[in-house]
Design a protein around this motif. Structure first.
Motif, mmCIF file in Angstrom:
data_model
loop_
_atom_site.group_PDB
_atom_site.id
_atom_site.type_symbol
_atom_site.label_atom_id
_atom_site.label_comp_id
_atom_site.label_asym_id
_atom_site.label_seq_id
_atom_site.Cartn_x
_atom_site.Cartn_y
_atom_site.Cartn_z
ATOM 1 N N ARG A 117 -0.107 -0.249 -8.571
ATOM 2 C CA ARG A 117 -1.443 -0.459 -7.981
ATOM 3 C C ARG A 117 -1.321 -1.098 -6.592
ATOM 4 N NH1 ARG A 117 -5.811 0.637 -10.899
ATOM 5 N NH2 ARG A 117 -5.745 0.618 -13.184
ATOM 6 N N ASN A 118 -0.452 -2.089 -6.473
ATOM 7 C CA ASN A 118 -0.265 -2.739 -5.170
ATOM 8 C C ASN A 118 0.271 -1.746 -4.142
ATOM 9 O OD1 ASN A 118 -1.158 -5.167 -6.167
ATOM 10 N ND2 ASN A 118 0.878 -5.956 -6.603
ATOM 11 N N LEU A 119 1.180 -0.879 -4.576
ATOM 12 C CA LEU A 119 1.731 0.133 -3.676
ATOM 13 C C LEU A 119 0.630 1.082 -3.211
ATOM 14 C CD1 LEU A 119 4.253 1.462 -2.383
ATOM 15 C CD2 LEU A 119 4.434 2.849 -4.462
ATOM 16 N N SER A 120 -0.207 1.530 -4.155
ATOM 17 C CA SER A 120 -1.305 2.433 -3.798
ATOM 18 C C SER A 120 -2.286 1.751 -2.854
ATOM 19 C CB SER A 120 -2.024 2.888 -5.069
ATOM 20 O OG SER A 120 -3.152 3.676 -4.762
ATOM 21 N N LYS A 121 -2.588 0.478 -3.132
ATOM 22 C CA LYS A 121 -3.528 -0.260 -2.289
ATOM 23 C C LYS A 121 -2.951 -0.484 -0.899
ATOM 24 C CE LYS A 121 -6.177 -4.575 -2.183
ATOM 25 N NZ LYS A 121 -6.449 -5.856 -2.894
ATOM 26 N N LYS A 122 -1.632 -0.739 -0.825
ATOM 27 C CA LYS A 122 -0.980 -1.016 0.446
ATOM 28 C C LYS A 122 -1.099 0.148 1.408
ATOM 29 C CE LYS A 122 3.604 -2.080 2.333
ATOM 30 N NZ LYS A 122 5.026 -2.339 1.993
ATOM 31 N N TYR A 123 -0.998 1.367 0.899
ATOM 32 C CA TYR A 123 -1.008 2.539 1.767
ATOM 33 C C TYR A 123 -2.378 3.219 1.842
ATOM 34 C CZ TYR A 123 4.009 2.314 2.312
ATOM 35 O OH TYR A 123 5.277 1.910 2.646
ATOM 36 N N GLN A 124 -3.408 2.626 1.208
ATOM 37 C CA GLN A 124 -4.754 3.159 1.358
ATOM 38 C C GLN A 124 -5.208 2.956 2.801
ATOM 39 O OE1 GLN A 124 -6.827 4.809 -0.498
ATOM 40 N NE2 GLN A 124 -5.905 4.727 -2.534
ATOM 41 N N PRO A 125 -5.985 3.894 3.361
ATOM 42 C CA PRO A 125 -6.449 3.726 4.752
ATOM 43 C C PRO A 125 -7.342 2.498 4.871
ATOM 44 C CG PRO A 125 -7.590 5.539 3.662
ATOM 45 C CD PRO A 125 -6.476 5.126 2.747
ATOM 46 N N LYS A 126 -7.089 1.717 5.905
ATOM 47 C CA LYS A 126 -7.862 0.496 6.125
ATOM 48 C C LYS A 126 -9.158 0.825 6.861
ATOM 49 C CE LYS A 126 -4.569 -2.114 4.477
ATOM 50 N NZ LYS A 126 -3.622 -1.052 4.152
ATOM 51 N N LYS A 127 -10.136 -0.038 6.703
ATOM 52 C CA LYS A 127 -11.403 0.126 7.416
ATOM 53 C C LYS A 127 -11.174 -0.117 8.907
ATOM 54 C CE LYS A 127 -14.396 -1.202 3.580
ATOM 55 N NZ LYS A 127 -15.428 -2.146 3.106
ATOM 56 N N ASN A 128 -12.049 0.483 9.705
ATOM 57 C CA ASN A 128 -11.958 0.385 11.172
ATOM 58 C C ASN A 128 -10.619 0.909 11.681
ATOM 59 O OD1 ASN A 128 -14.479 -0.906 11.161
ATOM 60 N ND2 ASN A 128 -13.522 -2.905 10.839
ATOM 61 N N SER A 129 -10.078 1.878 10.986
ATOM 62 C CA SER A 129 -8.810 2.468 11.419
ATOM 63 C C SER A 129 -9.050 3.926 11.781
ATOM 64 C CB SER A 129 -7.765 2.364 10.301
ATOM 65 O OG SER A 129 -8.115 3.199 9.226
ATOM 66 N N ARG A 130 -7.958 4.709 11.798
ATOM 67 C CA ARG A 130 -8.087 6.119 12.162
ATOM 68 C C ARG A 130 -8.408 6.980 10.953
ATOM 69 N NH1 ARG A 130 -2.868 7.991 14.918
ATOM 70 N NH2 ARG A 130 -4.171 9.828 15.292
#
Length: 568
Positions: free
Chosen positions: A53-66
């Motif tokens: 879960r942490n791995l999936s969350k880490k590589y999820q696109p961040k807000k205000n990004s591309r």
């Protein structure tokens, strides 16, 4: 002999109990070890699911990004889908951990308590039965020894009586006393014999029950307990596998989702997206023509505009100066001008269109709010108890003002968009027919809009004849202390016009990189031709050769104009 056999049997039975006690204790310890194994497996699944879960969350696109820009590419969407499926995959490992705990660990812990209590009861009954039979055996031995002792006492009393009776010196009273003592001893021996016989029968019955009923029953219970323990372990091991098997369909769906996402990647579509995003809209430059500098040696001062005009007529059609579109290298990291004039035509068109679309969306939102407030006001008018209709008016006024401002912005950007679309390469033909490019003879134009042209061989003449081409020239007006971000105007470099005449020379006092559109890079000490004077905006137009020309800061060069150019 019977006593020895009995002792042997008792010892053997005691040894069997000790062996069974050790074996059943080992069986309980095995169950505890397996239960600990299940618990540790559950903890591993929990930790693994957390890490996934942490791995999936880490590589999820961040807000205000591309994210919005990346989502248009199929391989990016496939990766985002993979991350979501991986998150669901982690959830299934949490289910495994939960089921291992509830279906095996908790149940096995409860069963262990029951197993220990049952084992304790069986061995307690076995020890109690063993102690009873041992006590009964000791009582039988006591009866036997008493019977033996009484028999010996009776024999001694009988022998004493017979001795006294044969002795003539003994009185009759002593003989009678000895006889009575012998009879009493015989009676005691007879009683002991009866007690011994009775207890022996009782012991034999108890011993028979002990070895054929009580102990076998205890052994059978221990055997049943052991078989139940083994069966329970087998069921737990099966459940251990089934817990994994139950989540396989969902895990399979997660993996299928990842596979489907990977198969949905479209390389050609993604590459076309890049082409559409970054194409500049510039036309490719035409072939560079051969420049015959030898003709300059043949020119004489006596050559007049007629000869120039003649040579100009002989210039092949379609061989005009090619337009070289420079690439923009704007070092300014800011957002740029509001009209996006620092961008290439195609990029500028896209930015303007995007801005118009955003403004139209804002207008629609404001209109939706206006419609909703209008309906609310109508409800208040019809039902005054629900609210004051006039309370809505300030907001409606504000929305109307917002809509008016947004519509003005749309009109402004639409004007810029129309200007860009007119100058796009696809509209070049109609653009040329719009009247901005006309060939006239002896046309009087304003001070900054008419420039004499040199003849094809590069000579300059003051006379204007019927072959001289004049065009409307829109001059750039950059700040003298800044570098322009756009080319002064596309019409300045239109390939239908002949090159501007050389009106002097200049020497570069400082190096100039010329990164921006419409400028030209020069090196310190380089000599160039001047083709257009500084119009007061701080820029002078120069030429290196037929195809390389552009603007440089006037303060960067030392200009030497030809006398006839100054007079004109």
């Amino acid at each position: 002999m019977d006593k020895i056999e009995t002792l042997i049997k008792e010892q053997q039975l005691k040894d069997q109990f000790d062996n069974l006690e050790k074996h059943t204790q080992w069986g309980i310890e095995f169950v505890e070890k397996y239960n600990k194994f299940v618990k540790e497996r559950s903890e591993i699944e929990i930790n693994y699911a957390k890490q996934i879960r942490n791995l999936s969350k880490k590589y999820q696109p961040k807000k205000n990004s591309r994210e919005e820009e990346e989502s248009k590419y199929s391989f990016c969407r496939a990766f985002f889908t993979t991350l979501n499926e991986l998150n669901d995959y982690a959830g299934q490992h949490e289910v495994i951990a939960e089921n291992l705990t509830s279906q095996i660990f908790v149940e096995l812990t409860r069963y262990l308590q029951e197993l220990k209590a049952e084992r304790k009861t069986h061995f307690h009954d076995g020890r109690k039965a063993q102690q009873y039979i041992e006590s009964s055996w000791k009582q039988l031995e006591s009866c036997k020894r008493r019977f033996e002792r009484d028999c010996k006492e009776a024999d001694r009393a009988q022998q004493y009586f017979e001795k006294m009776d044969a002795d003539i010196n003994v009185t009759k009273a002593d003989v009678e006393k000895a006889r009575q003592q012998a009879q009493m001893r015989h009676q005691m021996a007879s009683d002991s014999k009866g007690d011994y016989s009775s207890y022996l029968q009782k012991f034999n019955q108890e011993q028979n029950d002990h070895y054929h009923t009580i102990i076998p029953n205890i052994f059978q219970k221990l055997q049943d307990m052991e078989e139940k323990r083994i069966e329970r372990i087998g069921a737990c091991m099966k459940a251990f596998a089934e817990v994994d098997r139950q989540v396989l369909p969902i895990v399979g769906k997660c993996l299928d989702g990842m596979t489907t996402a990977a198969e949905s990647i479209e390389p050609k579509t993604d590459s076309q997206q890049v082409v559409e995003s970054y194409k500049s809209g510039f036309e490719p430059p035409s072939d560079v023509e051969f420049e015959d500098y030898g003709q300059a040696m043949k020119r004489t001062v006596s050559e007049n505009s007629l000869s120039n005009a003649k040579e100009g007529k002989e210039k092949p059609a379609g061989k005009s100066k090619p337009k070289l579109w420079p690439f923009i290298k704007n070092k300014n990291k800011g957002s740029g001008p509001e009209d996006f004039s620092h961008l290439p035509p195609e990029q500028r068109r896209k930015k303007l269109q995007g801005k118009i679309d955003d403004l139209n969306k804002d207008i629609h939102k404001e209109m939706d709010q206006r419609d909703a407030l209008t309906k609310m006001k109508d409800v208040y008018i019809k039902n005054p108890q629900m609210g004051d209709p006039t309370s809505v008016d300030p907001r409606l006024t504000e929305i109307a003002q917002n809509i008016e401002k947004l519509q003005a912005e749309v009109q402004k950007f639409e004007g810029w968009l129309a200007e860009v679309e007119e100058r796009m390469p696809s509209k070049s033909d109609s653009h040329r027919r719009s009247g901005l490019y006309e060939t006239q003879s002896n046309i009087a134009v304003s001070n900054n809009c008419a420039q004499d042209r040199e003849s094809p061989d590069g000579s300059y003449t003051e006379e204007q004849n019927t072959e001289t081409q004049v065009k409307a020239n829109i001059n750039p007006t950059p700040n003298p202390n800044t570098i322009p971000t756009t080319m002064p105007d596309d019409e300045e470099f239109d390939d239908d016009d002949e090159p501007l005449a050389t009106i002097g020379t200049c020497k570069a006092l400082y190096p100039f990189e010329g990164h921006n559109e419409g400028t030209i890079a020069v090196a310190e000490g380089e000599l160039l031709y001047v083709i257009e004077e500084d119009k007061g905006d701080g820029w002078t137009r120069v030429r290196r050769n037929q195809d390389e020309e552009g603007y440089v800061p006037t303060s960067y060069i030392e200009v030497n104009l030809e006398p006839n150019a100054k007079d004109s």
